[in-house]
Design an enzyme around this catalytic site. Structure first.
Site, mmCIF file in Angstrom:
data_model
loop_
_atom_site.group_PDB
_atom_site.id
_atom_site.type_symbol
_atom_site.label_atom_id
_atom_site.label_comp_id
_atom_site.label_asym_id
_atom_site.label_seq_id
_atom_site.Cartn_x
_atom_site.Cartn_y
_atom_site.Cartn_z
ATOM 1 N N PRO A 92 0.732 -1.272 0.077
ATOM 2 C CA PRO A 92 -0.133 0.137 0.118
ATOM 3 C C PRO A 92 1.028 1.225 0.071
ATOM 4 C CG PRO A 92 -0.151 -1.139 2.272
ATOM 5 C CD PRO A 92 0.664 -2.001 1.221
ATOM 6 N N ALA A 100 0.147 5.397 -0.099
ATOM 7 C CA ALA A 100 -0.798 6.583 0.166
ATOM 8 C C ALA A 100 -0.417 7.645 -1.004
ATOM 9 C CB ALA A 100 -0.829 7.357 1.436
ATOM 10 N N CYS A 127 3.125 2.613 9.676
ATOM 11 C CA CYS A 127 3.427 3.962 8.937
ATOM 12 C C CYS A 127 4.315 4.959 9.936
ATOM 13 C CB CYS A 127 2.082 4.808 8.764
ATOM 14 S SG CYS A 127 2.295 6.467 7.943
ATOM 15 N N GLY A 183 10.138 -4.525 1.372
ATOM 16 C CA GLY A 183 11.376 -3.839 1.664
ATOM 17 C C GLY A 183 12.336 -3.925 0.618
ATOM 18 N N ASP A 184 12.471 -2.851 -0.034
ATOM 19 C CA ASP A 184 13.727 -2.957 -1.032
ATOM 20 C C ASP A 184 13.881 -4.049 -1.941
ATOM 21 O OD1 ASP A 184 14.712 -0.719 0.212
ATOM 22 O OD2 ASP A 184 16.219 -1.666 1.578
HETATM 23 C C1 LIG Z 1 4.663 7.156 -0.927
HETATM 24 C C2 LIG Z 1 4.699 5.974 0.107
HETATM 25 C C3 LIG Z 1 3.294 5.961 0.720
HETATM 26 C C4 LIG Z 1 3.050 4.939 1.578
HETATM 27 N N1 LIG Z 1 2.008 4.611 2.116
HETATM 28 C C5 LIG Z 1 1.622 3.479 2.835
HETATM 29 C C6 LIG Z 1 0.322 3.203 3.433
HETATM 30 O O1 LIG Z 1 -0.702 3.978 3.047
HETATM 31 N N2 LIG Z 1 0.079 2.117 4.259
HETATM 32 C C7 LIG Z 1 1.331 1.384 4.577
HETATM 33 O O2 LIG Z 1 1.034 0.150 5.201
HETATM 34 N N3 LIG Z 1 2.580 1.605 4.174
HETATM 35 C C8 LIG Z 1 2.689 2.420 3.210
HETATM 36 N N4 LIG Z 1 3.921 2.798 2.755
HETATM 37 C C9 LIG Z 1 5.190 1.735 3.027
HETATM 38 C C10 LIG Z 1 5.187 0.654 1.754
HETATM 39 O O3 LIG Z 1 4.124 -0.020 1.778
HETATM 40 C C11 LIG Z 1 6.367 -0.204 1.974
HETATM 41 O O4 LIG Z 1 6.173 -0.818 3.340
HETATM 42 C C12 LIG Z 1 7.569 0.570 1.735
HETATM 43 O O5 LIG Z 1 7.823 1.621 0.944
HETATM 44 C C13 LIG Z 1 8.731 -0.424 1.742
HETATM 45 O O6 LIG Z 1 8.588 -1.349 0.623
HETATM 46 P P1 LIG Z 1 9.483 -0.752 -0.657
HETATM 47 O O7 LIG Z 1 10.877 -0.825 -0.476
HETATM 48 O O8 LIG Z 1 8.971 -1.854 -1.745
HETATM 49 O O9 LIG Z 1 9.103 0.491 -1.208
HETATM 50 C C14 LIG Z 1 4.284 3.800 1.997
HETATM 51 C C15 LIG Z 1 5.346 4.058 1.181
HETATM 52 C C16 LIG Z 1 5.630 5.030 0.296
HETATM 53 C C17 LIG Z 1 6.999 5.453 -0.435
#
Ligand SMILES: Cc1cc2nc3c(=O)[nH]c(=O)nc-3n(C[C@H](O)[C@H](O)[C@H](O)COP(=O)(O)O)c2cc1C
Length: 317
Positions: free
Chosen positions: A7, A9, A95, A196-197
């Site tokens: 997710p 936002a 969050c 993550g990553d």
């Molecule tokens: C712009 C943005 C908005 C996010 N909004 C949410 C959210 O609404 N709910 C949530 O559980 N995590 C949120 N996250 C966290 C992501 O779901 C994820 O846990 C985090 O980006 C790490 O994963 P990644 O390295 O694949 O980006 C958000 C991350 C980003 C960058």
């Protein structure tokens, strides 16, 4: 391998999710929704209409709520599960944003395990859908409590967990700790999704190897790149995969813009699209000026003109 869109936002709305599902995503989650805000908003409030919208063509979709008051959370879970739109209620316990943790919600719940467990228990009781939890590995490096936390929320009835391998203090810096996610997977009997990553096939394979998880969630790696799901799926299936030609990327950027504008109107749709357009052209040669112009674009026809200019400059792709 089960692949989820994490997710985000402001990003994981129905249009973007639709593209990810087409590329092989197996599960998506809405943007986070404030339990209290949702319960107290007038029924026709646009913000919630947009946040909760889903396309018929989408695959399984969880709705994510945040909050710290168990009664609000319980009531929101009950109402949202009655809409008939979602396959699960996901609780945001990860969050890091100040305005969320300031209200003791999101990752602040990792510091209060009894409250987190109470919220899960009530949501499970009130909702007709499975209740899942998205968490981090702890508040900071001195309080890594992912295993204890995961056990408590699954004992309370959570049927699956997504673990972002960072602490709240790290926000998005440093490197995700996949080893810690692996410890959570071993400690609980429900499915654990590693997050993550994961940016590409190589990091997906490595994350799965280290965590032992058979479910992965991708967030930032999918920005401007819904093909990430295809790429990762192919890697696990051992099939060849090639990055789409530049022309296809631009076609998808245009389609994304058209669908967004059809849904939100040209003014709001264009405001939403600016960031996505920037991500779609990332990595292309000589796009600095174009990116600025895309950022100022106010109409679909301007975007069409700008992207076709870019296409002519990159004929070989
Ligand atoms: C712009 C943005 C908005 C996010 N909004 C949410 C959210 O609404 N709910 C949530 O559980 N995590 C949120 N996250 C966290 C992501 O779901 C994820 O846990 C985090 O980006 C790490 O994963 P990644 O390295 O694949 O980006 C958000 C991350 C980003 C960058």
């Amino acid at each position: 391998m089960h692949l989820a869109l994490a997710p985000m936002a402001g990003i994981t709305d129905q249009v973007f999710r639709g593209l990810c599902f087409e590329m092989g995503c197996n599960l998506a989650t809405t943007e986070m929704v404030s339990a209290q805000g949702y319960l107290t908003a007038p029924a026709d409030r646009n913000a919630y209409r947009f946040l909760l919208a889903r396309q018929a063509s989408e695959g399984p979709l969880a709705v994510q709520i945040f909050g710290s008051d168990p009664v609000h959370m319980e009531n929101a879970a009950a109402r949202l599960s009655q809409l008939g739109l979602f396959s699960a209620v996901d609780i945001n316990m990860g969050c890091p944003a100040q305005k969320v943790v300031g209200g003791q919600s999101g990752s602040a719940l990792m510091k209060d395990i009894p409250l987190a467990a109470e919220i899960v228990r009530r949501c499970v009781k009130a909702s007709s859908l499975p209740v899942t939890v998205k968490m981090r590995i702890g508040w900071d490096e001195n309080s890594i409590n992912a295993v204890e936390f995961a056990k408590a929320v699954t004992d309370a009835g959570a049927t699956a967990l997504t673990v972002h391998g960072r602490t709240r203090k790290q926000q998005y810096s440093g490197k995700a700790n996949w080893e810690e996610i692996g410890k959570v997977r071993q400690a609980v009997s429900v499915p654990v999704t590693a997050n993550g990553d994961i940016w590409d096939a190589a990091s997906a394979l490595e994350c799965a190897r280290i965590t032992g998880c058979d479910s992965l969630a991708m967030g930032r790696g999918a920005l401007g790149n819904p093909w990430l799901f295809q790429e990762i799926k192919a890697a696990f299936e051992g099939t060849e995969w090639h990055k789409p030609p530049f022309e296809d990327i631009m076609k998808t950027a245009l389609r994304h813009s058209r669908e967004m504008i059809a849904w939100k109107g040209e003014k709001s749709g264009m405001l939403e699209m600016r960031k996505h357009l920037g991500w779609y052209v990332t990595g292309q040669r000589g796009v600095a000026k174009l990116r600025t112009r895309l950022n100022l674009a106010t109409s679909l026809s301007q975007v069409e003109d700008l992207l076709s200019t870019l296409l002519q400059k990159n004929p070989e792709e």
